[in-house]
Design a protein around this motif. Structure first.
Motif, PDB file in Angstrom:
ATOM      1  N   LYS A  26       0.870  -1.038  -0.102  1.00  6.19           N
ATOM      2  CA  LYS A  26      -0.052   0.104   0.041  1.00  6.19           C
ATOM      3  C   LYS A  26       0.801   1.273  -0.081  1.00  6.19           C
ATOM      4  CE  LYS A  26      -2.073   3.675   2.407  1.00  6.19           C
ATOM      5  NZ  LYS A  26      -1.548   4.395   3.392  1.00  6.19           N
ATOM      6  N   GLY A 170      -7.856   7.876   5.527  1.00  2.00           N
ATOM      7  CA  GLY A 170      -7.045   7.127   6.053  1.00  2.00           C
ATOM      8  C   GLY A 170      -7.437   5.444   5.336  1.00  2.00           C
ATOM      9  N   ASN A 173      -5.574   2.108   3.969  1.00  2.00           N
ATOM     10  CA  ASN A 173      -4.947   1.154   4.678  1.00  2.00           C
ATOM     11  C   ASN A 173      -6.000  -0.172   4.985  1.00  2.00           C
ATOM     12  OD1 ASN A 173      -2.196   2.355   6.205  1.00  2.00           O
ATOM     13  ND2 ASN A 173      -3.973   4.039   6.453  1.00  2.00           N
ATOM     14  N   LYS A 228      -1.380   8.909  13.435  1.00  2.00           N
ATOM     15  CA  LYS A 228      -2.146   8.818  12.078  1.00  2.00           C
ATOM     16  C   LYS A 228      -1.593   7.857  10.886  1.00  2.00           C
ATOM     17  CE  LYS A 228      -1.013  12.843   9.792  1.00  2.00           C
ATOM     18  NZ  LYS A 228      -1.229  13.257   8.557  1.00  2.00           N
TER      19      LYS A 228
HETATM   20 MG    MG Z   1      -2.901   7.804   5.817  1.00  2.00          MG
END
Ligand code: MG
Ligand code: ADP
Ligand code: ASP
Length: 417
Positions: A26, A170, A173, A228
């Protein structure tokens, strides 16, 4: 009562037995921020393919694209329709994947880019923070069998009502971890703009050290505390499905940080793994509510509640600033007195070794007291102490705790062979 709530994660119908040689890689927004970086990512993917792996890449949107798209939506409409917002903000990841596929072709390899929907990421119908309910990986398997590098647009899926959904900020992920579980990948490699998970945000604490290994439980607390570098939900998913994560730099080949089951080697060198902070939580004080009704209503509204403290008739809880509209609407809809404040930040000290080492709380509070900082709310778990302090004191508190627990030293890195 003081709890941290994590959401449940689904069984994956498509979950496969470990299949040697499948890697999920990723790349975050900074790692694909411009065409040169996308070409570099393409080169890395080709390298992994030439080393004999079946390669699945999950890409984020380029640089600040998602922020830009959100801004555009709010410029157009004060309250964008959630379905259309998801149609809009899911676009960024498609751009990165299509460009990377082109670059891979130019390097003489076969590649195919897929939207979340094409990749078989099936979610519930909650726009903006959909949960993955299934991964139907048939198309990915077919492409891998045809010797292709597969690029999956992160952060998105298709709902059981056939609409495009997104998985929360986010969320690439989470896409990567879910695919790693469904494909039985050896590990999920998270390439980002820092060298791994650090003992504190390296942008705030220059002396922060890269950790060699962190347990799932510690990483959950670090992510909930604001580190984060990994989305909280993706860590929950990884823990539930036993997916090992490797957080590492997209700009070097150096080993990064491994997130996996706890073992003694993590603890023998350092009892504390890190200090994290967030400036993005509001604290609510509610009188006259039944906890069961209150938290049921908040859950139904899709608000993520973190710290919960109940003393007598008063309930205090925190929730991300991004959920303010949902929380406000819910509280207004109940017959309760409530107030909120946004002038506090949360500083969390995390370490699996706290379970067996007394005195950590004492040192935490005396360190803050020396700075003249009095925590307004404190929330603990067996491996975490979280203190809400005035926003202006957050960075000082992080730096002082990092020092007090000697996290700038070699031992803090937990290096071992
Ligand atoms: Mg991120
Ligand atoms: P990506 O775009 O690759 O997903 P993010 O920007 O979401 O990356 O997350 C990486 C950032 O997380 C780093 O640039 C760093 O500033 C921040 N961060 C906060 N706390 C930590 C920590 N404890 N360790 C590493 N990075 C951290
Ligand atoms: N592009 C999305 C975001 O900025 C998802 C991600 O990068 O993980 O939140």
């Amino acid at each position: 009562m003081a709890t941290t709530q994590y959401e449940s994660v689904p069984e994956l119908a498509g979950e496969a037995p470990a299949r040697a040689g499948t890697v999920v890689m990723k790349f975050g927004g900074t790692s694909v921020a411009d065409v040169e970086r996308i070409k570099a990512v393409a080169g890395r993917l080709v390298g992994a393919r030439e080393a004999g792996n079946r390669v699945v890449a999950v890409l984020s949107a380029m640089g600040d694209t998602t922020d830009e798209l959100v801004r555009l939506a709010h410029e157009t409409s004060p309250r964008p329709v959630p379905r259309e917002l998801d149609m809009l903000i899911s676009v960024g990841e498609r751009v990165s994947c299509a460009l990377a596929a082109m670059a891979i072709h130019d390097l003489g390899h076969e590649a195919i880019s897929l939207t979340g929907s094409q990749a078989g990421i099936v979610t519930d119908t909650v726009h903006g923070k959909a949960k993955i309910v299934d991964v139907r990986a048939r198309r990915i398997h077919e492409a891998l069998d045809a010797d292709r590098i597969v690029l999956v647009a992160g952060f998105q899926g298709v709902s059981t009502d056939f609409d495009v959904t997104t998985l929360g900020r986010g969320g690439s992920n989470l896409t990567a971890v879910a695919l790693a579980a469904a494909l039985g990948a050896d590990a999920c490699e998270m390439y980002t703009d820092v060298e791994g998970v650090f003992t504190a945000d390296p942008r705030i604490v220059p002396g922060a050290r890269k950790l060699h290994a962190v347990s799932y439980e510690e990483m959950l607390e670090l992510a909930a505390g604001g580190a984060k570098v990994l989305q909280l939900r993706s860590v929950e998913f990884a823990r539930s499905h036993g997916v090992k994560l490797h957080v590492r730099s997209s700009f070097s080949d150096a080993d990064g940080t491994w997130i996996r089951e706890e073992d003694e080697r993590m603890l023998e060198k350092a009892i504390i793994s890190g200090v994290t902070h967030t400036l993005e939580e509001a604290v609510y004080r509610v009188e006259g509510a039944k906890p069961s009704e209150l938290f049921q209503a908040l859950a139904e509204a899709g608000a993520s509640v973190d710290t919960i403290i109940q003393t007598g008739p008063e309930i205090v809880f925190s929730a991300p600033l991004s959920d303010t509209a949902e929380v406000t609407r819910t509280l207004d809809g109940l017959d309760v007195d409530w107030s909120s404040r946004e002038d506090l930040g949360k500083v969390s000290l995390v370490g699996a070794g706290m379970k067996t080492h007394p005195g950590i709380a004492g040192r935490t509070f005396s360190t803050l007291a020396e700075l003249g900082i009095e925590p307004q709310i404190v929330n603990t778990s067996p491996i975490k102490i979280a203190c809400f302090v005035p926003l202006g004191d957050v960075e000082r508190a992080v730096a002082a705790l990092h020092d007090a627990f000697e996290l700038h030293t070699e031992e803090a890195m937990r290096a071992h062979d």
